[in-house]
Design an enzyme around this catalytic site. Structure first.
Site, PDB file in Angstrom:
ATOM      1  CG  ASP A 104      10.633  13.275   8.107  1.00 27.68           C
ATOM      2  OD1 ASP A 104      10.469  14.359   7.507  1.00 27.68           O
ATOM      3  OD2 ASP A 104      10.610  12.168   7.530  1.00 27.68           O
ATOM      4  N   GLY A 110       8.574   3.898  -0.022  1.00 23.32           N
ATOM      5  CA  GLY A 110       9.313   5.133   0.167  1.00 23.32           C
ATOM      6  C   GLY A 110      10.790   4.875   0.278  1.00 23.32           C
ATOM      7  CB  ALA A 111      13.542   7.133   1.306  1.00 21.20           C
ATOM      8  CB  SER A 112      12.706   3.756   5.158  1.00 19.50           C
ATOM      9  OG  SER A 112      11.310   3.910   5.219  1.00 19.50           O
ATOM     10  N   GLY A 113      11.598   1.775   2.664  1.00 20.18           N
ATOM     11  CA  GLY A 113      11.106   0.435   2.368  1.00 20.18           C
ATOM     12  C   GLY A 113       9.676   0.438   1.895  1.00 20.18           C
ATOM     13  CB  VAL A 158       3.898   0.416   4.034  1.00 18.54           C
ATOM     14  CG1 VAL A 158       2.788   0.174   5.045  1.00 18.54           C
ATOM     15  CG2 VAL A 158       4.982   1.266   4.664  1.00 18.54           C
ATOM     16  CB  ILE A 166      -0.938   0.037   1.226  1.00 21.07           C
ATOM     17  CG1 ILE A 166      -0.132  -0.083   2.524  1.00 21.07           C
ATOM     18  CG2 ILE A 166      -1.987  -1.042   1.138  1.00 21.07           C
ATOM     19  CD1 ILE A 166      -0.958   0.086   3.779  1.00 21.07           C
ATOM     20  N   GLY A 167       2.165   1.120   0.018  1.00 24.74           N
ATOM     21  CA  GLY A 167       3.021   2.297   0.002  1.00 24.74           C
ATOM     22  C   GLY A 167       4.467   1.901  -0.136  1.00 24.74           C
ATOM     23  CE  LYS A 213       7.793   2.363   8.147  1.00 27.68           C
ATOM     24  NZ  LYS A 213       8.273   3.560   8.874  1.00 27.68           N
TER      25      LYS A 213
END
Length: 993
Positions: free
Chosen positions: A817, A697-700, A702, A694-695, A716
């Site tokens: 953040d 990003g820069a870290s991994g 989800v 479902i998502g 995550k």
């Protein structure tokens, strides 16, 4: 023997005393700074004589330490008691640090202190009563802290105090009349404290030595005491942002014979300005500010003829009549702001001729006649704003020679004739707004000299001729709007060099030819409107490569050929290609009823989905083609079945092997739970499939995982070492997230159920938030789900979560953040703060703030001081949260090409100044909540103050937000920091990365 004793007494004893003072300072350094700090590196025990040390001043005669200036050194902890063992210490500056309560009672031993500055720290609790026992104290500054309770009676006992500054604390009670016992006081600053609503004590008129009195934002009620007129030495009086009422007393004006700046705006003062001889006494008056009240009547001519009057601000009132001719006698006048009144008549012809006028703002009045020719005679004019009046005649030729001009706004008047040719090329001019007049002539080639031009707006005039090629020299141009004119010729090819251009609107003209090649270079172009011209040729396919184009209107032209399929790559809010000569098939993305009006008036366009109003031939052809190709389709289907069977057999074979390997794997996984779980951790692993992503990003990635018990969780999965970003790897994203969330229990912090760390496999299992992130909803078509009550609740929830991190965690935590993507929403739109991968505890921040080697956070949310210094504290989070508030109020993203070189914070500030709050507030919200919305907007502006010391704490923010709902709603109200320091007791559903 006596001679030897003499030398010993006068040389050895002072040296021993000096060494002793150095040792005391070294003892204080250990308590205030970590050993790794270089701020006081030369405070060295190998050289214990302190007179040459940084921040230390000694008496040149006695060599005793007399002054310590330890400002802005990131000092932490309590004030060391050893400092008051320095016998001659007279000046102690510890402002702008991170010092905490309590103030040591040993401060009362600093009997030589004359200057004590503790402003801008983290002190809490009541004001220390013992401070009044310091016999020599002349100047006391405790501003910008969190001191609370009432001002203690002991504060009336300072024997020699000259200045007292308690600005921006949490002081309550009422402003005590006993402060008038401080007869030696020349400066008193109590602004922006949440005192109880009460009148200002009339006894303040007895403080005849006062030169500065600042009581802004103190909840003052009732009329201004006439007794203040007795303060004949007063130079500065600030009573802004209160609830004062009634007329301005004549005695106040006539009695303040030394006044330099008088600020009375943002109250409910009414009545007319005093007239007659009262103004004649104010021979030293340099600035008069009575804006934002409810003043009526006319402007007294006696006021405007004051020789030393430099700034006259009477905006936002109900003044009538004309501007007195005597204004030309104010030889020092540099600022004249009269906007938002009902003034009329023509301006004095000599306005500006005899004074160094810099700013003239007469907007939103009923002035008429010509613009005075001498406004820039002294060569200082920077801003001229005359919008929404009835000025007529021509723009004076003299303005073309005014090289100091920076902003010109003359829209919505009756100005005619041509623009002075030299005015087009003024070197410092960055805003030229001439819309809705009757101007003629052409855009001069002199425009190449306007190197700072950012916004050029010429709509609804009668400009003719072509747009000159020289416009391509305006490297800083962000907006070019020239619709509804008589411009002709081709669009200049040089326009593709305008790399900062975000808005190009030249509709309703007589332009011809094709769109210039190379338009794909305009990477910041957000709005392109070329409608209702005579443009022809094909629509360039490179338009589809513009990354931020949201509005595209090419209607009412002569474009032909096919619609480029590349336009489907755009994320458009508006597409209009109607009334052209386009042909062929409508691209699949646009071939539906939602875009029907976008293509009407193009007889050659065909729709394959039977969109009404367009030809259907293409649809029929496709049906026939299906009949002829059925054999080939059958063959392909048969081949597909064979392929699927083969893949299925292979999958079951592979799965059986995988199960065998998996029997060993659970023992290798290292699971750690933080709550009592109602599910098996290994069940989570089995359900991690790409279908559940479902998502990302820069870290991994989800995943949304629905477990066998019906519960949904968000998982995550962090990238492996090969894909991990530098920041994530360096800052230890997984460890930081686990360390932070594993110990937090708060309703507004997303819950971490458990985690797994087995080397390359790192999993974090959170509670699932079905409404995704605030950014997902606020900046998409689902924004309508977020009405004002929901947005207001989201702001409170997020603020309470951050307040918990800052004030109730031990040690406190800085998120680093904060952004709308990291505020997640549950099924009831309750908000929770998420993503703690770059969080830091206060203990690490305050002891190693200068060791941060990279900026963590997201552009548009990063506090200015963090970006420049890499120093982080809780004020950085507060700035980022302020940006989120501005997002909630405006509905706009933190970064947008429409802002030009600004971000959301700067855009809001400039828009408020130029157009008012109505242009900032999201137009989709119900007007009945306008009063609440403006108050929340105020809080957002406080949080995004460029100076960290001026930002409220998160506890203050929570209190201010809660108190808004208790105030009666209003549909009107002026922007004011009423809550400057209010009372405080100290594009996926689901979770995103």
């Amino acid at each position: 023997m006596p001679l030897l004793f003499f030398f010993f007494f006068f040389f050895v004893t002072p040296t021993l005393s000096l060494i002793q003072e150095g040792l005391l300072l070294l003892e204080a350094k250990k308590q205030l700074l970590p050993s790794s700090s270089s701020s006081l590196a030369d405070w060295n025990p190998r050289d214990p004589t302190p007179c040459n040390w940084t921040c230390v001043t000694c008496n040149p005669n006695t060599s005793h330490v007399i002054s310590l200036s330890l400002s802005s050194l990131s000092l932490s902890g309590p004030i060391p008691s050893s400092l008051c063992r320095l016998p001659s210490l007279s000046t102690l500056y510890l402002d702008d640090n991170f010092l905490i309560s309590p103030l040591p009672s040993t401060l009362s031993l600093c009997t030589s202190l004359t200057h004590l500055n503790l402003s801008g720290n983290l002190f809490t609790g009541p004001l220390p009563s013992f401070l009044s026992s310091l016999p020599s104290l002349l100047h006391l500054d405790l501003s910008f802290n969190n001191f609370s309770a009432s001002i203690p009676p002991s504060f009336s006992l300072f024997p020699n105090l000259r200045s007292l500054n308690l600005v921006q604390n949490l002081l309550n009670g009422t402003i005590p009349s006993f402060l008038t016992n401080l007869t030696t006081l020349t400066s008193l600053h109590l602004s922006y404290n949440p005192f109880l609503p009460a009148p200002l004590p009339s006894e303040f008129g007895n403080m005849t030595n006062l030169q500065d009195l600042s009581l802004s934002g103190c909840n003052l009620l009732g009329p201004i005491p006439a007794s203040l007129g007795k303060l004949s030495n007063l130079r500065n009086l600030a009573l802004t942002y209160n609830s004062l009422q009634g007329a301005i007393p004549e005695s106040l004006i006539s009695g303040l014979t030394s006044i330099v700046f008088l600020e009375l705006y943002e109250n409910s003062l009414s009545g007319s300005l005093p007239r007659g001889a009262v103004w004649n006494n104010l021979t030293h008056l340099e600035g008069f500010d009575a804006s934002g009240n409810d003043l009526t009547g006319t402007i007294p001519s006696e006021l405007t003829r004051l020789k030393k009057l430099g700034s006259l601000n009477l905006f936002d009132n109900n003044l009538e009549g004309s501007l007195p001719e005597s204004i030309v006698e104010a030889e020092s006048l540099y600022e004249l702001k009269l906007f938002n009144n009902s003034l009329n008549g023509s301006l004095p012809s000599q306005l500006g001729s005899n004074s160094p006028l810099q700013t003239l703002d007469l907007s939103y009045n009923n002035f008429s006649g010509e613009i005075p020719a001498g406004l820039c005679r002294r060569g200082a004019l920077q801003e001229i704003m005359l919008i929404y009046n009835s000025f007529s005649g021509r723009i004076p030729e003299s303005l073309g020679d005014c090289r100091s001009l920076m902003r010109v706004r003359i829209r919505n008047n009756n100005i005619s004739g041509t623009v002075p040719e030299a005015m087009w090329g003024l070197p410092h001019l960055y805003l030229l707004e001439l819309d809705e007049n009757s101007l003629t002539g052409s855009i001069s080639t002199y425009i190449s000299g306007a190197s700072n031009m950012s916004s050029l707006s010429l709509s609804f005039n009668m400009f003719s001729g072509s747009v000159p090629q020289e416009i391509g020299n305006l490297d800083n141009l962000v907006q070019f709007v020239a619709s509804h004119n008589r411009l002709s010729g081709r669009i200049p090819t040089s326009v593709v060099k305008l790399s900062q251009l975000g808005k190009l609107v030249i509709s309703d003209n007589e332009l011809s030819g094709e769109i210039p090649l190379g338009i794909s270079a305009l990477e910041k172009l957000n709005d392109l409107d070329l409608s209702n011209n005579k443009l022809d040729g094909n629509i360039p396919s490179e338009l589809g490569t513009l990354p931020v184009l949201n509005y595209l209107d090419l209607s009412g032209n002569l474009f032909s050929g096919r619609i480029p399929i590349e336009l489907q790559n755009l994320n458009l809010n508006l597409l209009n290609l109607s009334n052209n000569q386009l042909s062929g098939e409508i691209p699949k993305e646009f071939d539906n009823e939602n875009y029907k009006k976008s293509f009407l008036g193009n007889p050659g366009l065909c729709s394959s989905s039977s969109v009404s109003g367009l030809c259907q031939n293409l649809g029929e052809k496709k049906k026939n083609k299906i009949k002829y190709d059925w054999v080939f389709r059958f063959i392909f289907v048969l081949a597909g079945i064979v392929f699927v069977v083969g893949v299925t057999w292979f999958w079951f074979k592979f799965r059986s092997i995988k199960k065998m390997k998996k029997k060993v794997r659970p023992n290798m996984l290292k699971w750690r739970s933080f709550h009592k779980l109602g599910f098996s951790e290994y069940e989570v692993v089995k359900l991690l499939s790409e279908d559940n992503v479902i998502g990302s990003g820069a870290s991994g990635k989800v995943y949304k995982v629905v477990l066998s018990n019906g519960e949904a969780v968000a998982v995550k999965k962090l990238w492996g070492p090969k894909n991990r970003t530098t920041v994530s790897e360096k800052d230890g994203f997984f460890e930081a997230e686990v360390e932070t969330l594993g110990k937090i229990r708060h309703k507004n912090i997303v819950r971490l159920w458990c985690c797994c760390n087995s080397g390359d496999s790192k999993l974090l299992v959170y509670e699932y938030m079905p409404n995704g992130s605030l950014a997902d909803l606020l900046h998409s078509s689902k924004r309508s789900l977020l009405d004002w009550p929901i947005r207001y609740r989201i702001a409170i929830d997020a603020a309470e979560g951050l307040s918990y991190l800052h004030h109730y965690c031990v040690p406190p935590i800085v998120h680093r953040d904060v952004k709308s993507h990291n505020i997640l929403l549950d099924e009831d739109f309750g908000a929770k703060v998420a993503d703690f991968g770059v969080a830091r505890t206060f203990s690490r921040v305050t002891q190693g703030a200068e060791s941060m080697s990279a900026i963590a956070g997201s552009y548009g949310y990063i506090a200015p001081e963090y970006a420049y210094t890499l120093r982080v504290n809780e004020k950085s989070d507060i700035y980022s949260f302020g940006v989120v508030i501005l997002e909630l109020v405006s509905g706009r993203a933190p970064l947008d090409p429409a802002y030009g070189d600004k971000d959301l914070v700067k855009w809001v500030s400039s828009t408020l100044e130029q157009s008012g709050e109505d242009q900032v507030i999201d137009p989709t919200m119900d007007v009945k909540y306008k009063g609440e919305i403006i108050k929340v907007l105020n809080i957002g502006l406080l949080c995004t103050n460029p100076l960290p010391i001026n930002r409220p704490s998160m506890r203050k923010v929570v209190t201010m937000l809660h108190e808004i709902s208790a105030i009666p709603r209003t549909t009107s109200g002026k922007l004011s920091p009423y809550y400057q320091e209010e009372a405080d007791n100290e594009n996926h559903h689901g979770n995103t990365v």
